[in-house]
Structures are given as C-alpha cells and as structure tokens.
Design a protein around this motif. Structure first.
Motif, PDB file in Angstrom:
ATOM      1  N   THR A  76       0.811  -1.189   0.100  1.00  0.00           N
ATOM      2  CA  THR A  76      -0.011  -0.029   0.017  1.00  0.00           C
ATOM      3  C   THR A  76       0.957   1.484  -0.139  1.00  0.00           C
ATOM      4  OG1 THR A  76      -1.863  -1.194   1.294  1.00  0.00           O
ATOM      5  CG2 THR A  76      -1.973   1.211   1.166  1.00  0.00           C
ATOM      6  N   THR A  85      -2.048   6.530  -6.101  1.00  0.00           N
ATOM      7  CA  THR A  85      -3.608   6.554  -5.348  1.00  0.00           C
ATOM      8  C   THR A  85      -3.720   8.114  -5.011  1.00  0.00           C
ATOM      9  OG1 THR A  85      -2.329   6.700  -3.137  1.00  0.00           O
ATOM     10  CG2 THR A  85      -2.471   4.463  -3.890  1.00  0.00           C
ATOM     11  N   GLU A 227      -3.282  -6.060  -1.730  1.00  0.00           N
ATOM     12  CA  GLU A 227      -2.586  -6.294  -3.082  1.00  0.00           C
ATOM     13  C   GLU A 227      -3.433  -7.309  -3.857  1.00  0.00           C
ATOM     14  OE1 GLU A 227       1.842  -8.017  -4.208  1.00  0.00           O
ATOM     15  OE2 GLU A 227       1.124  -7.731  -2.213  1.00  0.00           O
ATOM     16  N   TYR A 230      -6.088  -5.394  -5.266  1.00  0.00           N
ATOM     17  CA  TYR A 230      -6.022  -4.339  -6.132  1.00  0.00           C
ATOM     18  C   TYR A 230      -5.402  -4.956  -7.648  1.00  0.00           C
ATOM     19  CZ  TYR A 230      -3.231  -0.434  -8.181  1.00  0.00           C
ATOM     20  OH  TYR A 230      -2.763   0.508  -9.133  1.00  0.00           O
ATOM     21  N   ILE A 246     -11.316   1.365  -5.420  1.00  0.00           N
ATOM     22  CA  ILE A 246     -10.960   0.643  -4.073  1.00  0.00           C
ATOM     23  C   ILE A 246     -10.681   1.581  -3.021  1.00  0.00           C
ATOM     24  CG2 ILE A 246      -9.357  -1.142  -2.900  1.00  0.00           C
ATOM     25  CD1 ILE A 246      -8.843  -2.082  -5.669  1.00  0.00           C
ATOM     26  N   MET A 275      -7.707   3.794  -4.653  1.00  0.00           N
ATOM     27  CA  MET A 275      -6.939   3.060  -5.551  1.00  0.00           C
ATOM     28  C   MET A 275      -7.865   2.614  -6.615  1.00  0.00           C
ATOM     29  SD  MET A 275      -4.976   0.811  -2.535  1.00  0.00           S
ATOM     30  CE  MET A 275      -6.374   0.762  -1.667  1.00  0.00           C
ATOM     31  N   SER A 276      -7.191   2.757  -8.064  1.00  0.00           N
ATOM     32  CA  SER A 276      -7.664   2.398  -9.254  1.00  0.00           C
ATOM     33  C   SER A 276      -6.933   2.337 -10.444  1.00  0.00           C
ATOM     34  CB  SER A 276      -8.870   3.326  -9.557  1.00  0.00           C
ATOM     35  OG  SER A 276      -9.529   2.921 -10.712  1.00  0.00           O
ATOM     36  N   SER A 277      -7.219   1.514 -11.363  1.00  0.00           N
ATOM     37  CA  SER A 277      -6.415   1.318 -12.351  1.00  0.00           C
ATOM     38  C   SER A 277      -6.214   2.714 -13.176  1.00  0.00           C
ATOM     39  CB  SER A 277      -7.041   0.190 -13.355  1.00  0.00           C
ATOM     40  OG  SER A 277      -8.416   0.671 -13.697  1.00  0.00           O
ATOM     41  N   GLU A 280      -3.303   4.498 -12.122  1.00  0.00           N
ATOM     42  CA  GLU A 280      -1.484   4.106 -12.078  1.00  0.00           C
ATOM     43  C   GLU A 280      -1.012   4.932 -12.784  1.00  0.00           C
ATOM     44  OE1 GLU A 280      -1.792  -0.921 -12.249  1.00  0.00           O
ATOM     45  OE2 GLU A 280      -2.527   0.116 -14.036  1.00  0.00           O
TER      46      GLU A 280
END
Length: 288
Positions: A76, A85, A227, A230, A246, A275-277, A280
């Motif tokens: 994380t 993030t 993890e 994600y 997330i 968090m998300s794609s 990234e």
C-alpha cells in the motif's frame, strides 16, 4: 436546624441541576432529518467514472499504520509513494467508536456521545445515507465483516456474512471469515459495491496495544489482502473494460494504550486511500 436543612437541599438542587446540564450538553439527543433525498429526473446526471466500488474498512487503522516511516503495509505504501493512489489523512470526530463512526461516514453527520451507549444495540439508520441511496439506485451491494453494518442497514445487501465485534480475544478467525469471501466475490459479476470490515487489528489493540508484536503480522495480512484486491481488480478492469474504485479506510484510530473512543490525535486520525487502475503510473496525483 431549619437553616442547615435549607442549605443541604439547596446544595442538592445545585448538584442535580449541574449533572442534568452536563448530561444535556454531553449527550445531546439529535433530531434526525426524516426521509431520503431523491434525484430530479428532469436534471442531467453526471456519469460515474467507476463501474464497481470496493470499500475495505480496517477497524482501528490509525494513520501512521499506513503513512508512517515504519509502516508494515509495504504494498500500500509503495502505491502511495509512486502516486498511484489519491490518499490523505482523514479526521474522525469523536466519539471514536465503531457504530457512531459508521453512521458518520455513511450519512455525513457528526456523531453524538449518546451513540456510545447505543453502540451495543445498533438500530436501523433512519437518516439519509450513502448505502441506502446506492440501494435505491438499484446498486447490488454485498457485505462481509462487522455485523454492525447489518444492523444499521438491514435488507440492503444481496449477500452478507457478519462477524461479531465483542469477542476481542479473537483476532484471527474474525478476519478469516471476511477474507474467505474475497476471491469468490471478485470473480462474480452480479454486484456493484463490496464492503469489507476487518476487526482483527482493533482486537489486537484492545488486547495488547499498538506496539504489540501481533500488530506487524496483522498489518502484513491486511496489506496482502489489499494487494490481492488491487491486482485482481486492475486485471479484471482490463479484461472486462470496466473501472473499479478501491477505498481503504479506518473507522477510527487507536490510542497509545490500544483503546479508542476519545479525541486524541492517534484516535481521530485515520488514512483514506483511493486506488484504481485509472490512477496507475502516477495519475493519482492528478485527481484533483
């Protein structure tokens, strides 16, 4: 004699009045706003950027457990360090107890200390809140974890499995009973919102405090779950051409003695990590 009795009654009156005023101020009864908001069907709707929402609430996850130099949540923290993030420290208004905090997070209201007493017997939340709004918007919600959610939101979840928060000596099975649902549910496509509420860290705090040697493996375990969620969500987003958000959060923190309920910085400061794609490759820094 009569004068002494009068003084005694007067002092008794002042004491009772003082206690009554204190209780009135410290335990105010909030008036709930009845009803739930509805959307204007004639207005235009902003399309959500995300197709799925996964909320991972770790009970008593104070901010330094994630953001601190000696954080044991390495995966994380690496996402945060690389800008993958959108994260910051959140403030939890006291009383920092689970049921009032869930009500505050979902309804946007400030909890009252009377909720500490009601915490042992939670009733259905009658105020407007996010969970009910999602249900009314035909979102399919699944839940696993602290059964306080099931009491606050009965008949809201299409699938659920509650765990009790009062067996504080159990910090293993109480989390395993949540984790065992994660992979099977991630492989399902019939839900829109998944809520997970882990209790093990909070139980360790009550048993041995935040410096206990039990804390590190528990935070490692939580990090591995993050993890897993994600990496699976990012892969599925690519395969299914969807996007998943997330949210990692804590309902409250943990004092240096391992308890919570008060207003110290350790109890009121919690992490909030999105968090998300879509975030990234450092794009989490560009969310604002």
């Amino acid at each position: 004699m009569a004068a002494r009795r009068f003084v005694l009654y007067l002092l008794l009156f002042y004491q009772i009045s003082g206690i009554a005023i204190f209780l009135k101020g410290f335990f105010p009864l909030k008036k709930n706003t009845p009803g739930f908001s509805t959307r204007n069907i004639n207005g235009s709707l902003v399309r959500s950027k995300f197709d799925r929402l996964i909320v991972v609430m770790i009970d008593a996850l104070r901010a330094d457990f994630v953001f601190g130099k000696n954080s044991y949540m390495s995966f994380t923290k690496s996402l945060i360090a690389h800008g993958d993030t959108y994260s910051f420290q959140a403030h939890s208004n006291p009383p920092t107890v689970t049921m009032p905090r869930i009500k505050a997070i979902t309804s946007g209201t400030i909890p009252g200390f009377i909720d500490v007493i009601l915490n042992v017997d939670s009733k259905e939340l009658s105020e407007d809140n996010l969970v009910t709004q999602m249900k009314n918007s035909n979102k399919k919600i699944i839940f696993y974890g602290d059964d306080t959610w099931i009491k606050l939101f009965p008949n809201h979840f299409v699938r659920q499995d509650g765990t009790t928060s009062f067996f504080v000596t159990d910090y293993i099975e109480v989390d395993n009973n949540v984790t065992r649902h994660v992979v099977p549910e991630l492989n399902q496509t019939d839900w829109d919102v998944m809520i997970l509420h882990y209790l093990g860290l909070d139980h360790i705090g009550h048993l041995a405090g935040p410096t206990s040697p039990l804390v590190r493996p528990k935070l490692n375990e939580m990090d591995q779950i993050i993890e897993l969620i994600y990496t699976t969500a990012v892969r599925q987003d690519l395969e299914r051409n969807i996007s998943t958000l997330i949210v990692l959060c804590g309902d409250h923190g943990m004092s240096d003695g391992g308890s919570h309920g008060g207003s110290s910085s350790a109890e009121t400061t919690t992490p909030l990590v999105f968090m998300s794609s879509l975030y990234e490759r450092g794009r989490g820094r560009d969310v604002c």
